[in-house]
Design a protein around this motif. Structure first.
Motif, PDB file in Angstrom:
ATOM      1  N   GLU A 136       0.820  -1.215   0.000  1.00  0.00           N
ATOM      2  CA  GLU A 136       0.000   0.000   0.000  1.00  0.00           C
ATOM      3  C   GLU A 136       0.856   1.269   0.000  1.00  0.00           C
ATOM      4  O   GLU A 136       0.514   2.253  -0.651  1.00  0.00           O
ATOM      5  N   ASN A 137       1.965   1.227   0.722  1.00  0.00           N
ATOM      6  CA  ASN A 137       2.849   2.390   0.712  1.00  0.00           C
ATOM      7  C   ASN A 137       3.420   2.638  -0.681  1.00  0.00           C
ATOM      8  O   ASN A 137       3.454   3.777  -1.156  1.00  0.00           O
ATOM      9  N   VAL A 138       3.868   1.572  -1.344  1.00  0.00           N
ATOM     10  CA  VAL A 138       4.426   1.718  -2.690  1.00  0.00           C
ATOM     11  C   VAL A 138       3.326   2.165  -3.659  1.00  0.00           C
ATOM     12  O   VAL A 138       3.514   3.074  -4.467  1.00  0.00           O
ATOM     13  N   ALA A 139       2.147   1.545  -3.545  1.00  0.00           N
ATOM     14  CA  ALA A 139       1.050   1.865  -4.463  1.00  0.00           C
ATOM     15  C   ALA A 139       0.612   3.318  -4.305  1.00  0.00           C
ATOM     16  O   ALA A 139       0.272   3.987  -5.281  1.00  0.00           O
ATOM     17  N   LEU A 140       0.651   3.807  -3.078  1.00  0.00           N
ATOM     18  CA  LEU A 140       0.215   5.176  -2.812  1.00  0.00           C
ATOM     19  C   LEU A 140       1.098   6.188  -3.529  1.00  0.00           C
ATOM     20  O   LEU A 140       0.631   7.239  -3.949  1.00  0.00           O
ATOM     21  N   ASP A 147      -0.752  -4.202 -11.720  1.00  0.00           N
ATOM     22  CA  ASP A 147       0.326  -5.071 -12.188  1.00  0.00           C
ATOM     23  C   ASP A 147       1.671  -4.367 -12.065  1.00  0.00           C
ATOM     24  O   ASP A 147       2.685  -4.980 -11.731  1.00  0.00           O
ATOM     25  N   ALA A 148       1.666  -3.065 -12.359  1.00  0.00           N
ATOM     26  CA  ALA A 148       2.916  -2.300 -12.295  1.00  0.00           C
ATOM     27  C   ALA A 148       3.455  -2.287 -10.873  1.00  0.00           C
ATOM     28  O   ALA A 148       4.669  -2.366 -10.656  1.00  0.00           O
ATOM     29  N   VAL A 149       2.568  -2.212  -9.884  1.00  0.00           N
ATOM     30  CA  VAL A 149       3.026  -2.232  -8.492  1.00  0.00           C
ATOM     31  C   VAL A 149       3.659  -3.578  -8.159  1.00  0.00           C
ATOM     32  O   VAL A 149       4.726  -3.643  -7.538  1.00  0.00           O
ATOM     33  N   GLU A 150       3.022  -4.661  -8.595  1.00  0.00           N
ATOM     34  CA  GLU A 150       3.591  -5.984  -8.313  1.00  0.00           C
ATOM     35  C   GLU A 150       4.944  -6.140  -9.008  1.00  0.00           C
ATOM     36  O   GLU A 150       5.881  -6.684  -8.430  1.00  0.00           O
ATOM     37  N   ASP A 151       5.040  -5.657 -10.235  1.00  0.00           N
ATOM     38  CA  ASP A 151       6.322  -5.711 -10.950  1.00  0.00           C
ATOM     39  C   ASP A 151       7.391  -4.940 -10.187  1.00  0.00           C
ATOM     40  O   ASP A 151       8.522  -5.406 -10.014  1.00  0.00           O
ATOM     41  N   LEU A 152       7.026  -3.737  -9.739  1.00  0.00           N
ATOM     42  CA  LEU A 152       7.988  -2.896  -9.032  1.00  0.00           C
ATOM     43  C   LEU A 152       8.415  -3.563  -7.725  1.00  0.00           C
ATOM     44  O   LEU A 152       9.608  -3.595  -7.392  1.00  0.00           O
ATOM     45  N   LEU A 153       7.456  -4.137  -6.984  1.00  0.00           N
ATOM     46  CA  LEU A 153       7.806  -4.842  -5.736  1.00  0.00           C
ATOM     47  C   LEU A 153       8.788  -5.965  -6.025  1.00  0.00           C
ATOM     48  O   LEU A 153       9.708  -6.215  -5.244  1.00  0.00           O
ATOM     49  N   GLY A 154       8.613  -6.625  -7.155  1.00  0.00           N
ATOM     50  CA  GLY A 154       9.530  -7.694  -7.551  1.00  0.00           C
ATOM     51  C   GLY A 154      10.927  -7.169  -7.809  1.00  0.00           C
ATOM     52  O   GLY A 154      11.911  -7.705  -7.283  1.00  0.00           O
ATOM     53  N   VAL A 155      11.031  -6.108  -8.596  1.00  0.00           N
ATOM     54  CA  VAL A 155      12.335  -5.518  -8.910  1.00  0.00           C
ATOM     55  C   VAL A 155      13.027  -5.065  -7.627  1.00  0.00           C
ATOM     56  O   VAL A 155      14.249  -5.179  -7.474  1.00  0.00           O
ATOM     57  N   LEU A 156      12.236  -4.564  -6.678  1.00  0.00           N
ATOM     58  CA  LEU A 156      12.791  -4.042  -5.428  1.00  0.00           C
ATOM     59  C   LEU A 156      13.117  -5.140  -4.423  1.00  0.00           C
ATOM     60  O   LEU A 156      13.656  -4.866  -3.359  1.00  0.00           O
ATOM     61  N   ALA A 169       5.232  -7.844   0.834  1.00  0.00           N
ATOM     62  CA  ALA A 169       4.183  -6.945   0.329  1.00  0.00           C
ATOM     63  C   ALA A 169       3.065  -6.693   1.334  1.00  0.00           C
ATOM     64  O   ALA A 169       2.561  -5.585   1.453  1.00  0.00           O
ATOM     65  N   ASP A 170       2.666  -7.725   2.083  1.00  0.00           N
ATOM     66  CA  ASP A 170       1.525  -7.587   2.983  1.00  0.00           C
ATOM     67  C   ASP A 170       1.914  -7.210   4.412  1.00  0.00           C
ATOM     68  O   ASP A 170       1.057  -7.097   5.287  1.00  0.00           O
ATOM     69  N   VAL A 171       3.202  -7.025   4.658  1.00  0.00           N
ATOM     70  CA  VAL A 171       3.670  -6.732   6.011  1.00  0.00           C
ATOM     71  C   VAL A 171       3.397  -5.258   6.336  1.00  0.00           C
ATOM     72  O   VAL A 171       3.671  -4.377   5.520  1.00  0.00           O
ATOM     73  N   ARG A 218      14.006   0.771   1.727  1.00  0.00           N
ATOM     74  CA  ARG A 218      13.707   0.211   0.399  1.00  0.00           C
ATOM     75  C   ARG A 218      12.286   0.558  -0.021  1.00  0.00           C
ATOM     76  O   ARG A 218      12.028   0.873  -1.182  1.00  0.00           O
ATOM     77  N   VAL A 219      11.374   0.494   0.934  1.00  0.00           N
ATOM     78  CA  VAL A 219       9.976   0.835   0.631  1.00  0.00           C
ATOM     79  C   VAL A 219       9.871   2.317   0.269  1.00  0.00           C
ATOM     80  O   VAL A 219       9.146   2.696  -0.659  1.00  0.00           O
ATOM     81  N   ALA A 220      10.625   3.162   0.976  1.00  0.00           N
ATOM     82  CA  ALA A 220      10.595   4.598   0.676  1.00  0.00           C
ATOM     83  C   ALA A 220      11.076   4.856  -0.755  1.00  0.00           C
ATOM     84  O   ALA A 220      10.496   5.657  -1.487  1.00  0.00           O
TER      85      ALA A 220
END
Ligand code: ADP
Ligand code: ADP
Length: 219
Positions: A88-92, A106-115, A121-123, A135-137
């Motif tokens: 949610e932080n990344v998506a925001l 999908d772009a958020v999931e891709d980005l979480l993967g690259v990162l 993701a759910d923590v 890293r999340v920032a």
């Protein structure tokens, strides 16, 4: 090609007798990581904020190339939304810059993967270590798909081992996403580890010198 150009920028804070920026000029090239190194108080953060458009200038100009006008900033402290998860932080970050209805999950999931954050993701971010939080920032900043990423001492608050991990991580992420990065640091090792070029602050001429390190075999 240049992503942005800083031309003869000067700034003296009200009430101060010495300029924080004294006739500074530099070019940030598309796709490079420019590390700006200098002691505390030499004006690095002021220049970064000037590039971000957060600082009024006495003279000079900051010009982004038309294709490089979207800028994201990450500071030393992650400043995450504490009641939200990593995802949610990344998506925001993306939601702030896009039409909400056209937000691309999908772009958020891709980005979480690259990162390397897919497993987290759910923590809730309150459960993260300092290194994970930073890293999340960075991920939240990248979610706007910025043309230029401004990093102000992003790893300075972390312990040395975590800092090194995140330097390796940032280099890989930058390569994978072909990022253009302006990194401010007072850590010589960090500048050398990450910088394609290094600018020095605090010499008699302010932003004084640049060199290309031997990492890629060139001089
Ligand atoms: P650095 O990032 O290299 O530590 P800064 O850009 O933060 O340097 O600071 C440059 C100079 O400007 C320092 O003398 C600092 O005290 C001063 N300065 C920075 N921010 C402000 C501010 N908001 N108001 C007044 N002076 C400031
Ligand atoms: P950094 O070295 O990373 O810039 P500082 O501790 O110098 O961090 O500054 C932290 C914050 O305080 C910044 O927002 C900066 O603008 C502000 N600041 C720094 N120096 C001064 C000052 N002399 N007067 C007012 N604000 C300042």
């Amino acid at each position: 090609s240049a992503a942005l150009r800083v031309t003869e920028v000067s700034k003296t804070y009200p009430g101060s007798s010495t300029p924080a920026l004294d006739n500074v000029s530099m070019t940030l090239r598309a796709g490079e990581l420019l590390a700006v190194l200098g002691p505390s108080g030499s004006g690095k953060s002021t220049l970064l904020r000037a590039i971000a458009g957060l600082e009024s200038l006495d003279s000079g100009s900051v010009e982004a190339q038309p294709a490089h006008d979207r800028v994201a900033v990450v500071f030393q402290s992650p400043g995450l939304f504490p009641w939200l998860s990593v995802r949610e932080n990344v998506a925001l970050g993306g939601r702030y810059k896009r039409n909400r209805d056209r937000f691309d999950h999908d772009a958020v999931e891709d980005l979480l993967g690259v990162l390397g954050l897919a497993g987290l993701a759910d923590v809730p971010v309150t459960e993260l270590s300092g290194g994970q939080a930073q890293r999340v920032a960075v991920g939240r900043a990248l979610a706007v798909r910025p043309d230029v990423v401004l990093l102000d001492e992003p790893f300075s608050a972390l312990d040395p081992a975590t800092r090194e991990d995140l330097q390796v991580w940032l280099r890989n992420v930058a390569r994978e996403l072909n990022l253009t990065i302006f990194l401010v640091t007072h850590d010589v090792a960090e500048a050398v580890a990450l910088g394609d070029r290094i600018g020095f602050f605090g010499g008699p001429q302010g932003f004084s010198r640049e060199w290309v390190p031997a990492r890629d075999g060139t001089t």
